[in-house]
Design a protein around this motif. Structure first.
Motif, PDB file in Angstrom:
ATOM      1  N   MET A  19      53.670  37.297  46.463  1.00  0.00           N
ATOM      2  CA  MET A  19      52.360  36.480  46.030  1.00  0.00           C
ATOM      3  C   MET A  19      52.674  36.232  44.572  1.00  0.00           C
ATOM      4  O   MET A  19      53.128  36.746  43.792  1.00  0.00           O
ATOM      5  N   PRO A  20      51.771  34.855  44.191  1.00  0.00           N
ATOM      6  CA  PRO A  20      51.987  34.582  42.860  1.00  0.00           C
ATOM      7  C   PRO A  20      51.094  35.758  41.959  1.00  0.00           C
ATOM      8  O   PRO A  20      50.372  36.331  42.519  1.00  0.00           O
ATOM      9  N   ALA A  21      51.909  35.806  40.749  1.00  0.00           N
ATOM     10  CA  ALA A  21      51.209  36.899  39.834  1.00  0.00           C
ATOM     11  C   ALA A  21      49.784  36.874  39.540  1.00  0.00           C
ATOM     12  O   ALA A  21      49.201  37.900  39.694  1.00  0.00           O
ATOM     13  N   ALA A  22      49.039  35.485  39.542  1.00  0.00           N
ATOM     14  CA  ALA A  22      47.897  35.563  39.283  1.00  0.00           C
ATOM     15  C   ALA A  22      46.889  36.096  40.481  1.00  0.00           C
ATOM     16  O   ALA A  22      46.034  36.871  40.387  1.00  0.00           O
ATOM     17  N   ARG A  23      47.609  35.761  41.626  1.00  0.00           N
ATOM     18  CA  ARG A  23      46.693  36.144  42.847  1.00  0.00           C
ATOM     19  C   ARG A  23      46.783  37.753  43.028  1.00  0.00           C
ATOM     20  O   ARG A  23      45.811  38.461  43.499  1.00  0.00           O
ATOM     21  N   LEU A  24      48.112  38.437  42.704  1.00  0.00           N
ATOM     22  CA  LEU A  24      48.275  39.677  42.581  1.00  0.00           C
ATOM     23  C   LEU A  24      47.417  40.246  41.901  1.00  0.00           C
ATOM     24  O   LEU A  24      46.650  41.466  41.975  1.00  0.00           O
ATOM     25  N   ARG A  25      47.277  39.854  40.636  1.00  0.00           N
ATOM     26  CA  ARG A  25      46.476  40.362  39.531  1.00  0.00           C
ATOM     27  C   ARG A  25      44.854  40.617  39.943  1.00  0.00           C
ATOM     28  O   ARG A  25      44.117  41.486  39.581  1.00  0.00           O
ATOM     29  N   LYS A  26      44.639  39.491  40.554  1.00  0.00           N
ATOM     30  CA  LYS A  26      43.147  39.390  41.134  1.00  0.00           C
ATOM     31  C   LYS A  26      43.044  40.358  42.335  1.00  0.00           C
ATOM     32  O   LYS A  26      42.132  41.176  42.248  1.00  0.00           O
ATOM     33  N   LEU A  27      44.005  40.648  43.180  1.00  0.00           N
ATOM     34  CA  LEU A  27      43.631  41.662  44.280  1.00  0.00           C
ATOM     35  C   LEU A  27      43.674  43.020  43.736  1.00  0.00           C
ATOM     36  O   LEU A  27      43.035  44.073  44.093  1.00  0.00           O
ATOM     37  N   LEU A  28      44.733  43.366  42.825  1.00  0.00           N
ATOM     38  CA  LEU A  28      44.778  44.765  42.185  1.00  0.00           C
ATOM     39  C   LEU A  28      43.703  44.919  41.481  1.00  0.00           C
ATOM     40  O   LEU A  28      43.261  44.371  40.685  1.00  0.00           O
ATOM     41  N   GLY A  29      43.005  46.238  41.690  1.00  0.00           N
ATOM     42  CA  GLY A  29      42.026  46.519  41.079  1.00  0.00           C
ATOM     43  C   GLY A  29      40.427  46.245  41.807  1.00  0.00           C
ATOM     44  O   GLY A  29      39.602  47.055  41.600  1.00  0.00           O
ATOM     45  N   THR A  30      40.533  44.910  42.401  1.00  0.00           N
ATOM     46  CA  THR A  30      39.346  44.776  42.966  1.00  0.00           C
ATOM     47  C   THR A  30      39.642  45.243  44.602  1.00  0.00           C
ATOM     48  O   THR A  30      38.773  45.999  45.064  1.00  0.00           O
ATOM     49  N   GLU A  31      40.622  44.820  45.060  1.00  0.00           N
ATOM     50  CA  GLU A  31      40.880  45.296  46.873  1.00  0.00           C
ATOM     51  C   GLU A  31      41.856  46.532  46.767  1.00  0.00           C
ATOM     52  O   GLU A  31      41.621  47.330  47.853  1.00  0.00           O
TER      53      GLU A  31
END
Lengths: 339, 294
Positions: free
Chosen positions: B79-91
């Motif tokens: 996954m692109p880093a930006a998308r991963l950063r968004k997932l981690l912590g929230t989901e």
């Protein structure tokens, strides 16, 4: 673990400081009189008779035994009287007080430069993903660690004073600039009184010695802080912050830097005291009128009262810096803050 | 059947530097929404490595070398880093192992608890404080308003872990990685914390990957489990079924090595050397050779 840390700290530390200062006074007093070098020999004219020398020796009290000399000296010292300089015929405290502001301003400026450079490069190399930047900083740091302050001083003189004459290479302020200041803190007072001409000239004189003193310290700060930042970055709280979506920049500036600064600061304090030692040579190179320069004059002239006073002042500065470092721990570390 | 919440297939990891000692050997497992999945094994079995791989916090010395980690169908490893950063912590959130080091010693508890709400939901002021108090109430902390203003060193380990649990659930994630969340705690506090994780997980319908070496803990909280040895899956299935009749000798040995109150007097049994030797032989058949980690 909840020791009433700060409630105990100042008194204990102050008492220890007094004991330390007394120890310094005794050791330096005895050493100065045991090592070869006779202040009287530096003063007499070639044709003086032995009787003249004896009279002179007696007038400075140097014919008495060392313990008696020490008791007399201590009796005056506790009242703030550290005697008269043999070579300059002036009150020792007056001489030192006149020179101390110059050294204080120089070392504080050097400390600020060292902190900015050291912390800046440590954070930069922690944040940079590029191998090249990291390697450049690492190698630059190695060079800065290896080169002593006086080599920088001489290099700067050759570069900016001789080859490319853009900076004054000696003194503290151009004599043509008139200062009618109340104190000898020319830089600070110039800033407070908004006198850009004075501030500019003083800074031009200080910039080379200050950088010479600052670069080795900056290298040490950078090395220690970088290691501490890396260690803190592996702590669970930093990993959690990463999972919570904080950027590396934010994690470094808002989470880890503060914790990493604690060990760095302890070392900076110790190294800062070494910087006062460095002023002795660096001030000499730049003919900067501080206490380091004064110390060399005093030693050359075997000026016992002046050397003794300077040693005590240096000792006092060491102690004050260490107290300041301890106090700043409490500011950075909440675990030490609550009584 | 819909895609599972988390689907790890063929995941392999090794040390980045030669000799590239393998740490995970083609591990596959699935976690359904709302399921608590136990990862069990000895130290070095690779259970924490799996957790860290999901969260993208593997130490620099370790690299993934094969396989996929699919979260709700998307592969986290590509996954692109930006998308991963968004997932981690929230989901996807983490309940860490050591509550002593997982809170920043120089920040107040409250601001650390509400990092997610502030940064991800944009909550602030009174609304933020209200939500923080609710979160602390959920994990049964009395006097939450006072606790918010304290520093980590001023509260107990159990309390810190409860705050970290509250923080993990604060954004209502779909998956939580619980990395030995009770190991660093007092035995008396352990039970309470386990019950709390179980309750919160049920209320929120959260899937949990529960990393532990303690089969007693597994029996209490896990629906299904995966037994690991040397980075390899030894056994997988329903917790009750495996604990009742383990099909692999190593699992049997692990169960016997767990102290139990209902079997007083029988004592704990060390893991027999033969089983481990057998596993080692199996590992070398995988082609990992003598450089293998076991």
């Amino acid at each position: 673990m909840r020791v009433p840390f700060l409630a105990v700290l100042p008194w204990r530390s102050l008492l220890l400081a007094m004991v330390t200062l007394f120890g310094v006074a005794v050791v330096s007093f005895v050493l100065l009189r045991v090592v070869p070098g006779d202040p009287i020999a530096m003063m007499i004219s070639p044709g003086a008779s032995p009787e003249d020398i004896m009279r002179l020796r007696a007038s400075y009290g140097l014919d008495r035994s060392i313990p008696v000399q020490f008791v007399i000296w201590l009796g005056h010292a506790v009242t703030g009287d550290f005697g008269t300089s043999i070579s300059m015929r002036q009150d020792v405290m007056h001489l030192i007080a006149g020179r101390l502001p110059a050294t204080t301003e120089l070392t504080l400026l050097a400390l600020v430069i060292a902190l900015v450079l050291g912390i800046g490069t440590a954070v930069l190399s922690t944040l940079s993903r590029r191998k090249l930047v990291g390697a450049a900083i690492e190698n630059g740091n190695g060079i800065l660690l290896a080169v002593p302050d006086f080599v920088w001083a001489l290099t700067f003189v050759v570069l900016f004073g001789v080859a490319w004459q853009i900076l004054p290479i000696s003194g503290r302020i151009d004599p043509r600039i008139s200062t009618d200041f109340a104190t000898n803190f020319v830089l600070f007072e110039g800033l407070l009184r908004l006198r850009p001409a004075v501030v500019g000239d003083v800074l031009a004189h200080m910039i080379m010695p200050a950088f010479a003193l600052a670069l080795p310290l900056a290298a040490v700060i950078m090395r220690v802080l970088k290691g501490a930042l890396e260690a803190e970055g592996q702590q669970d709280y930093a990993l959690l912050a990463k999972i919570r979506g904080r950027s590396k920049l934010r994690i470094t500036l808002q989470e880890t830097l503060r914790n990493a600064l604690v060990p760095t600061l302890a070392l900076t304090g110790v190294q800062f005291t070494f910087m006062f030692g460095g002023t002795v040579i660096v001030e000499r190179i730049f003919s900067y009128p501080g206490i380091g320069n004064l110390a060399i004059d005093a030693v050359i002239n075997r000026d016992l009262p002046l050397i003794q006073g300077l040693i005590l002042v240096f000792g006092l500065i060491f102690i004050l810096i260490n107290l300041a470092v301890e106090a700043s721990f409490a500011m950075l570390n909440p675990r030490l803050r609550h009584g | 059947m819909s895609a599972p919440l988390l689907e790890i297939s063929g995941l392999s990891a090794r040390l980045r530097r030669p000799p590239h000692s393998p740490l995970l050997r083609s591990v596959s497992l699935t976690v359904a929404a709302g399921e608590v999945h136990g990862l069990v094994g000895e130290s070095g079995a690779g259970k924490s490595t799996i957790g860290k791989a999901i969260l993208d916090i593997l130490p620099d010395a370790i690299e993934l070398c094969g396989g996929t980690i699919r979260f709700a169908g998307e592969d986290l490893t590509t996954m692109p880093a930006a998308r991963l950063r968004k997932l981690l912590g929230t989901e996807i959130a983490l309940i860490p192992q050591d509550p002593m080091t997982a809170l920043n010693p120089s920040r107040q508890v409250g601001s650390q608890l509400t990092d997610g709400l502030r940064l991800r939901r944009g909550l602030k002021g009174a609304a933020l404080k209200q939500k923080a108090i609710e979160l602390l109430r959920d994990v049964q902390i009395a006097d939450p308003e006072r606790v918010l203003a304290l520093y980590p060193h001023e509260i107990s380990g159990g309390m810190r872990q409860r705050i970290l649990i509250a923080a993990a659930f604060s954004l209502d994630p779909k998956l939580i990685i619980a990395d030995e969340p009770t190991t660093a705690l007092d035995v008396t506090v352990q039970k309470e914390v386990l019950r709390m994780i179980r309750n919160m997980q049920k209320i929120h319908g959260t899937g949990v990957v529960f990393v532990t070496h303690d089969l007693g803990v597994v029996a209490q909280v896990c629906d299904r489990l995966t037994v690991l040895y040397g980075g390899m899956v030894v056994e997988q299935g329903e917790t009750a079924a495996i604990l009742a009749s383990p099909s692999h000798g190593y699992t049997r040995a692990l169960i016997d090595a767990t102290p139990r109150h209902d079997r007083a007097g029988t004592g704990m049994q060390p893991i027999p050397a033969g089983i481990v030797a057998d596993l080692k032989a199996q590992l070398s058949r995988y082609g990992f050779g003598p450089s293998g980690h076991v």
